[in-house]
Scaffold this active site. Structure first.
Site, PDB file in Angstrom:
ATOM      1  CE  LYS A  87       6.784 -25.035 -26.456  1.00  9.27           C
ATOM      2  NZ  LYS A  87       5.842 -23.988 -25.999  1.00  9.27           N
ATOM      3  CB  SER A 106       7.251 -23.081 -22.506  1.00  9.37           C
ATOM      4  OG  SER A 106       6.239 -23.002 -23.513  1.00  9.37           O
ATOM      5  CB  SER A 118       5.114 -20.078 -24.167  1.00  9.02           C
ATOM      6  OG  SER A 118       4.931 -20.429 -22.818  1.00  9.02           O
TER       7      SER A 118
END
Length: 443
Positions: free
Chosen positions: A77, A146, A170
Site C-alpha cells: 500500500k 482506503s 480500510s
C-alpha cells in the site's frame, strides 16, 4: 486442469517454491502478465518495478531459501515507505517523495524472502478521497478504501498478498467488497514504523490474501509468531452473532448472509448465540471513533494542514478542520469513554470465543458514490480487536458480501484458527434457499 500460476494462493505457492517445484521468476512473470493484462482496467498500482522484481526473483532462485515468503510476489500500500519505490501517501504533496528506508512491515516481508512488485493505490492519506482503482468483480463499482489497490490486486489475481492498513474500516470493507480475506490484527501487533500516521491510537497494519491459511502465513512473519501457521482447531467454537447498533443500515443481502451463516455454523456443530444489544449510549461509538480519528489526524497531518492546505481535498480539509476544533481536554474524555466501553466488550469473550458481525452494509456501491461507509468496522478498530473478513456470499448485483470475525485482544492465533474452521464450513455448504445472497463461489 492446472491452475494459472498467478492464481495460486500464497500458501500453495510458498510450498512449491520451498520444494523448488516452482521458481520465483516463473511466479513473478505470471503476476506481471496478469498486471499487464488488467491494470488499464483495474488501476490498482501507483508504481511497478518489473525489472527489479525479476532480478530479485532470479537471485532468490540461485541462492538458499530466504524464509517462509521465499519468492512470493507482494503489493505494498502506498502508505508504507519503500526504499526502492516512490511513496506518495495518495497525495500530490508527496509527488516526488522517495523515502530512504523501508517501513518495518515491508522490511520483515523482504527479510522473509518476499518480492515487492510495486506500490498499490491508497486513498488520500488513507481517508476518504478515492483514487482510480475499480472493483475487479465489476469495474463500475468501488473496491472500497482506503486500501483500494491492495484489495483489488489480490482479488484480481495480480499478487497473492498485499499489505494494507486500517484506521476505520480500510482493510475489512475493501476485503468484503472485493470478495477476499482481509486481516486486521490486534492493535500494535504488527509494527507501524515507516507507515504514514493518520491516528496514533487507531492505525493498524494488516493485509489481504485469498484464504485464511494464506493470510496466516504472512501473519506469522509480520507478527514474528510461527504459531500462526498451525490452524488446527478441534473444538466447537462459541460464536456470538452480533448485529451491532448499525444493523438498521445493513442491506438485505447482508442480513440474509448473516442469517444463513448462523444456520450453517450451527448445523456444523458450533454454539451459535445472538449477542444482546449493548446499552443505548453505545450507539454513539461511530461518532466517538470519528471524533478521535479527526483529532489525531489534525495532529498527525499538521504539516500538510498548515503548510499545504491548497493541495488537500475539500473532504480531508473538513475532517482536519473538525479535528482541530476538538480540544485536548475533549479528546482525553473521548479516549476515556472508549476505554470504558472497550473493557465491557472484552468481557463478552468470557462467553464467546469470537463474534460474527457484518463487514459492511452490503455490496460495493458504484465508484462515483465513493469508497463506502466504514461504520461496521469503526467500533472494532476503536477497541483494537483482531478482525477478519470472510468472503461468503454474493448479493443481487452479483457482488461479494462478507462477514466479519472479531476475536479477543491478543488472541490473533486463536481467532485465525477459528476463522479457518468457520470459513471452511461456510464455503462447503451450498444452500439453494439463501434468497438475496448466494454462497460466494471461490474458483
Amino acid at each position: 486442469m492446472s491452475i494459472a500460476l498467478n492464481r495460486l494462493g500464497a500458501l500453495d505457492a510458498a510450498r512449491k517454491l520451498q520444494r523448488r517445484e516452482l521458481t520465483a521468476v516463473q511466479l513473478v512473470r505470471a503476476c506481471f502478465a496478469r498486471i499487464e493484462q488488467r491494470e488499464n482496467t483495474i488501476h490498482a498500482w501507483t508504481a511497478l518495478q518489473k525489472q527489479a522484481a525479476l532480478e530479485h526473483a532470479e537471485q532468490l532462485d540461485k541462492g538458499p531459501l530466504r524464509g517462509p515468503l521465499h519468492g512470493l510476489p507482494i503489493g505494498v500500500k502506498d502508505l508504507f515507505d519503500t526504499v526502492d519505490l516512490p511513496t506518495r501517501y495518495g497525495s500530490p504533496i508527496y509527488e516526488r517523495h522517495h523515502p530512504g528506508l523501508d517501513a518495518a512491515a515491508v522490511a520483515l516481508c523482504r527479510g522473509a524472502g518476499a518480492v515487492v512488485v510495486g506500490k498499490t493505490v491508497t486513498t488520500e492519506f488513507a481517508t476518504y478521497t478515492a483514487g482510480p482503482t475499480r472493483n475487479p468483480r465489476n469495474e463500475a463499482h468501488t473496491p472500497g478504501g482506503s486500501s483500494s489497490g491492495s484489495a483489488a490486486a489480490v482479488a484480481d489475481d495480480m499478487v497473492p498478498f498485499a499489505l494494507g492498513s486500517q484506521t476505520a474500516g480500510s482493510i475489512i470493507r475493501p476485503a468484503s467488497y472485493c470478495g477476499i480475506v482481509g486481516f486486521k490484527p490486534t492493535f500494535g501487533a504488527i509494527p507501524r514504523a515507516g507507515v504514514k500516521s493518520l491516528a496514533e491510537s487507531l492505525d493498524t497494519v494488516g493485509g489481504f490474501a485469498r484464504s485464511v491459511p494464506d493470510i496466516a502465513l504472512f501473519a506469522s512473519v509480520l507478527m514474528r509468531d510461527p504459531r500462526m501457521l498451525d490452524l488446527n482447531y478441534d473444538a466447537k467454537p462459541r460464536i456470538g452473532m452480533y448485529r451491532s447498533l448499525q444493523w438498521r443500515h445493513a442491506q438485505a443481502e447482508t442480513k440474509e448472509a448473516y442469517a444463513q451463516a448462523a444456520a450453517i455454523l450451527a448445523r456444523a456443530g458450533a454454539q451459535v448465540e445472538e449477542v444482546p444489544q449493548p446499552p443505548a449510549g453505545d450507539c454513539m461509538l461511530v461518532q466517538l471513533h470519528a471524533d478521535i480519528m479527526a483529532y489525531e489526524a489534525s495532529q498527525s497531518l499538521a504539516y500538510e494542514r498548515l503548510e499545504h492546505a491548497a493541495q488537500l481535498s475539500a473532504k480531508i480539509q473538513s475532517v482536519l478542520e473538525a479535528g482541530a476544533r476538538i480540544t485536548a481536554e475533549e479528546h482525553q474524555r473521548n479516549l476515556a469513554r472508549a476505554a470504558e466501553v472497550r473493557a465491557r466488550v472484552d468481557l463478552w469473550f468470557d462467553r464467546y470465543d469470537v463474534l460474527f458481525t457484518p463487514s459492511a452494509s452490503g455490496e460495493a456501491p458504484f465508484a462515483d458514490l465513493g469508497t463506502g461507509d466504514p461504520q461496521f468496522s469503526r467500533g472494532w478498530t476503536l477497541f483494537g480487536l483482531p478482525c477478519l473478513n470472510l468472503p461468503f456470499a454474493t448479493g443481487p448485483q452479483g457482488l461479494p458480501v462478507g462477514l466479519q470475525v472479531v476475536g479477543p485482544r491478543h488472541a490473533d492465533h486463536r481467532t485465525l484458527a477459528i476463522s479457518a474452521w468457520m470459513h471452511e464450513r461456510l464455503l462447503a455448504t451450498q444452500a439453494p434457499d439463501i434468497g438475496a445472497a448466494d454462497i460466494w463461489p471461490r474458483g
